[in-house]
Design a protein around this motif. Structure first.
Motif, PDB file in Angstrom:
ATOM      1  N   LYS A   1       0.847  -1.188   0.000  1.00 44.30           N
ATOM      2  CA  LYS A   1       0.000   0.000   0.000  1.00 44.30           C
ATOM      3  C   LYS A   1       0.884   1.239   0.000  1.00 44.30           C
ATOM      4  O   LYS A   1       2.072   1.164   0.339  1.00 44.30           O
ATOM      5  CB  LYS A   1      -0.951   0.019   1.190  1.00 44.30           C
ATOM      6  CG  LYS A   1      -0.314  -0.189   2.554  1.00 44.30           C
ATOM      7  CD  LYS A   1      -1.385  -0.305   3.632  1.00 44.30           C
ATOM      8  CE  LYS A   1      -0.769  -0.615   4.996  1.00 44.30           C
ATOM      9  NZ  LYS A   1      -1.812  -0.734   6.054  1.00 44.30           N
ATOM     10  N   TYR A   2       0.302   2.360  -0.389  1.00 44.12           N
ATOM     11  CA  TYR A   2       1.108   3.571  -0.469  1.00 44.12           C
ATOM     12  C   TYR A   2       0.235   4.807  -0.357  1.00 44.12           C
ATOM     13  O   TYR A   2      -0.956   4.783  -0.651  1.00 44.12           O
ATOM     14  CB  TYR A   2       1.917   3.609  -1.769  1.00 44.12           C
ATOM     15  CG  TYR A   2       1.108   3.862  -3.029  1.00 44.12           C
ATOM     16  CD1 TYR A   2       1.051   5.133  -3.593  1.00 44.12           C
ATOM     17  CD2 TYR A   2       0.433   2.827  -3.665  1.00 44.12           C
ATOM     18  CE1 TYR A   2       0.340   5.374  -4.745  1.00 44.12           C
ATOM     19  CE2 TYR A   2      -0.284   3.052  -4.819  1.00 44.12           C
ATOM     20  CZ  TYR A   2      -0.340   4.323  -5.365  1.00 44.12           C
ATOM     21  OH  TYR A   2      -1.069   4.545  -6.503  1.00 44.12           O
ATOM     22  N   ASP A   3       0.859   5.887   0.096  1.00 45.07           N
ATOM     23  CA  ASP A   3       0.291   7.234   0.051  1.00 45.07           C
ATOM     24  C   ASP A   3       1.090   8.018  -0.973  1.00 45.07           C
ATOM     25  O   ASP A   3       2.320   7.912  -1.029  1.00 45.07           O
ATOM     26  CB  ASP A   3       0.398   7.934   1.412  1.00 45.07           C
ATOM     27  CG  ASP A   3      -0.613   7.412   2.415  1.00 45.07           C
ATOM     28  OD1 ASP A   3      -1.706   6.987   1.991  1.00 45.07           O
ATOM     29  OD2 ASP A   3      -0.298   7.414   3.620  1.00 45.07           O
TER      30      ASP A   3
ATOM     31  N   THR B   1       1.917   8.137  11.610  1.00 44.91           N
ATOM     32  CA  THR B   1       0.679   7.366  11.467  1.00 44.91           C
ATOM     33  C   THR B   1       0.877   6.298  10.394  1.00 44.91           C
ATOM     34  O   THR B   1       1.766   6.414   9.536  1.00 44.91           O
ATOM     35  CB  THR B   1      -0.486   8.281  11.064  1.00 44.91           C
ATOM     36  OG1 THR B   1      -0.161   8.955   9.836  1.00 44.91           O
ATOM     37  CG2 THR B   1      -0.748   9.328  12.140  1.00 44.91           C
ATOM     38  N   PRO B   2       0.053   5.258  10.395  1.00 47.99           N
ATOM     39  CA  PRO B   2       0.202   4.198   9.385  1.00 47.99           C
ATOM     40  C   PRO B   2      -0.084   4.710   7.975  1.00 47.99           C
ATOM     41  O   PRO B   2      -0.754   5.718   7.776  1.00 47.99           O
ATOM     42  CB  PRO B   2      -0.847   3.160   9.819  1.00 47.99           C
ATOM     43  CG  PRO B   2      -1.116   3.456  11.257  1.00 47.99           C
ATOM     44  CD  PRO B   2      -0.956   4.934  11.412  1.00 47.99           C
ATOM     45  N   VAL B   3       0.438   3.985   6.994  1.00 48.47           N
ATOM     46  CA  VAL B   3       0.166   4.307   5.602  1.00 48.47           C
ATOM     47  C   VAL B   3      -1.314   4.087   5.336  1.00 48.47           C
ATOM     48  O   VAL B   3      -1.890   3.067   5.725  1.00 48.47           O
ATOM     49  CB  VAL B   3       1.028   3.433   4.673  1.00 48.47           C
ATOM     50  CG1 VAL B   3       0.713   3.735   3.209  1.00 48.47           C
ATOM     51  CG2 VAL B   3       2.501   3.649   4.967  1.00 48.47           C
ATOM     52  N   GLY B   4      -1.954   5.042   4.662  1.00 46.87           N
ATOM     53  CA  GLY B   4      -3.402   4.977   4.497  1.00 46.87           C
ATOM     54  C   GLY B   4      -3.890   4.438   3.188  1.00 46.87           C
ATOM     55  O   GLY B   4      -4.979   3.885   3.096  1.00 46.87           O
ATOM     56  N   ARG B   5      -3.111   4.586   2.121  1.00 45.84           N
ATOM     57  CA  ARG B   5      -3.608   4.200   0.808  1.00 45.84           C
ATOM     58  C   ARG B   5      -3.207   2.773   0.479  1.00 45.84           C
ATOM     59  O   ARG B   5      -2.086   2.362   0.691  1.00 45.84           O
ATOM     60  CB  ARG B   5      -3.066   5.151  -0.263  1.00 45.84           C
ATOM     61  CG  ARG B   5      -3.615   4.868  -1.660  1.00 45.84           C
ATOM     62  CD  ARG B   5      -2.990   5.817  -2.676  1.00 45.84           C
ATOM     63  NE  ARG B   5      -3.406   5.441  -4.022  1.00 45.84           N
ATOM     64  CZ  ARG B   5      -4.259   6.128  -4.754  1.00 45.84           C
ATOM     65  NH1 ARG B   5      -4.805   7.227  -4.283  1.00 45.84           N
ATOM     66  NH2 ARG B   5      -4.578   5.731  -5.971  1.00 45.84           N
ATOM     67  N   GLY B   6      -4.109   2.024  -0.122  1.00 43.74           N
ATOM     68  CA  GLY B   6      -3.813   0.651  -0.518  1.00 43.74           C
ATOM     69  C   GLY B   6      -4.562   0.294  -1.773  1.00 43.74           C
ATOM     70  O   GLY B   6      -5.235   1.106  -2.388  1.00 43.74           O
TER      71      GLY B   6
END
Length: 364
Positions: free
Chosen positions: A307-309, A346-351
């Motif tokens: 996943k990525y932002d 914070t954790p990575v949000g985009r996946g």
């Protein structure tokens, strides 16, 4: 003249007697002289003062004049600084707000707060990270922290060390390799992925030919279209780390959490030096499986998740490339959810299942 007579009865010659009379009138050079009245008074006073008896009455050490040269130099430098501030205040800001920022210590754990806000400064071709927290980040692979290896599951400490090194190699080959960034197929990175992992191999077969939301090479690789975008300079700033633990069936599970900062400009910019920083934070979970329990090939891993932002990388239908917005295009990208691309607390949000919402960078 007759010779003089000494007390012991001896006599002087005429020449000696004449010299004696002559020196008596003129005064012999080494003949003792009686001190003057002033000298006797001074000597008496000095003998009467304690601690001064050994010092000659004519002895005198003049006080050293205070040197004022240092103050003249300080004043001159201060005047020059004020003159520079008046004529070029922006250069003074550069000195204290980014260009010479000391490098940050390596990241060994998730930060507890966001980086401080830098002074607003426009990036330049010579300083593409100017005014950004990335100015003090390490460059390339040096910004990816690899922990000390220990035995895990089916792997010895030496085998874990090799697996961690190859995991970082994948990040370099997929996110830092110059050819890949300019649109080439990431062959070195693909060679590290387990060829028997069907879902990922299906993605790789179609992503570069017909990119889609589900099969987009940007899910794993960073790419720019050279006919549209040029990278500025030879440096990509990075910050992040690898961690590991024991996974399923005794596998070594490696998690990578790394932010990449790519300064780019329009390919046909000409004299326009507008620079945009595309910022991508990736989280990959890799499994180094026991070949006795999972079908794999030596030196390869399976991808558990990705996943990525991403900010300043473009919105809209997938093209297989990041499409940084320039000029008026930037305003079209300002409607998405606000993201601080430098916030690693914070954790990575985009996946892959996060939808097509485009993030808007609060700073770049």
């Amino acid at each position: 003249m007759g010779a003089g007579t000494e007390p012991d009865g001896s006599s002087r010659s005429d020449e000696e007697w004449e010299r004696f009379l002559r020196e008596s009138v003129a005064g012999a050079a080494d003949a003792p002289k009686e001190p003057s009245a002033r000298a006797r008074a001074v000597a008496k006073r000095l003998r009467a003062e304690p601690g001064r008896g050994l010092e000659g009455w004519r002895s005198y050490t003049p006080a050293r004049p205070k040197r004022r040269t240092g103050w003249y130099v300080v004043g001159l430098l201060a005047s020059l600084v004020l003159l520079v501030v008046a004529l070029a205040p922006g250069r003074i800001v550069d000195l204290f707000a980014g260009a010479d920022s000391p490098p940050l210590a390596a990241e060994t754990a998730r930060p507890t707060q966001v980086p401080p806000t830098e002074a607003a400064q426009r990036p330049t071709m010579d300083e593409p990270f100017r005014g950004s927290p990335a100015a003090s980040w390490a460059s390339g692979a040096a910004g990816i922290t690899v922990p000390k290896a220990g035995a895990v599951g089916w792997m010895s400490a030496a085998e874990v060390e090799r697996a961690l090194a190859r995991s970082r190699d994948f990040l370099v080959a997929s996110g830092l390799d110059r050819g890949v960034l300019q649109g080439e197929r990431p062959e070195k990175a693909i060679a590290l992925i387990n060829p028997h992992q069907k879902d990922v191999q299906d993605l790789l077969k179609t992503a570069f030919r017909t990119p889609s939301e589900k099969n987009d090479p940007l899910l794993l690789f960073s790419r720019f279209q050279p006919s549209r975008t040029h990278l500025v300079g030879d440096v990509v700033k990075t910050r992040g780390r690898l961690t590991y633990r024991e996974g399923e069936r005794g596998a070594l599970q490696v998690t990578a959490d790394v932010t990449f900062v790519y300064p780019v400009t329009r390919a046909d910019a000409g004299g326009d030096d507008e620079i945009v920083r595309t910022i991508v934070r990736r989280e990959l979970v890799l499994s180094w499986d026991d070949p006795d329990k999972v079908i794999t090939e030596p030196g390869t891993f399976s991808i558990v998740s990705y996943k990525y932002d991403m900010t300043n990388g473009g919105c809209g239908a997938p093209t297989g490339y990041f499409t940084p917005p320039f000029g008026t295009d930037r305003r079209a990208d300002e409607a998405g959810t606000e993201i601080d691309p430098y916030d690693r607390s914070t954790p990575v949000g985009r996946g892959e299942s996060s939808g097509d919402e485009c993030g808007r960078a609060t700073r770049s």
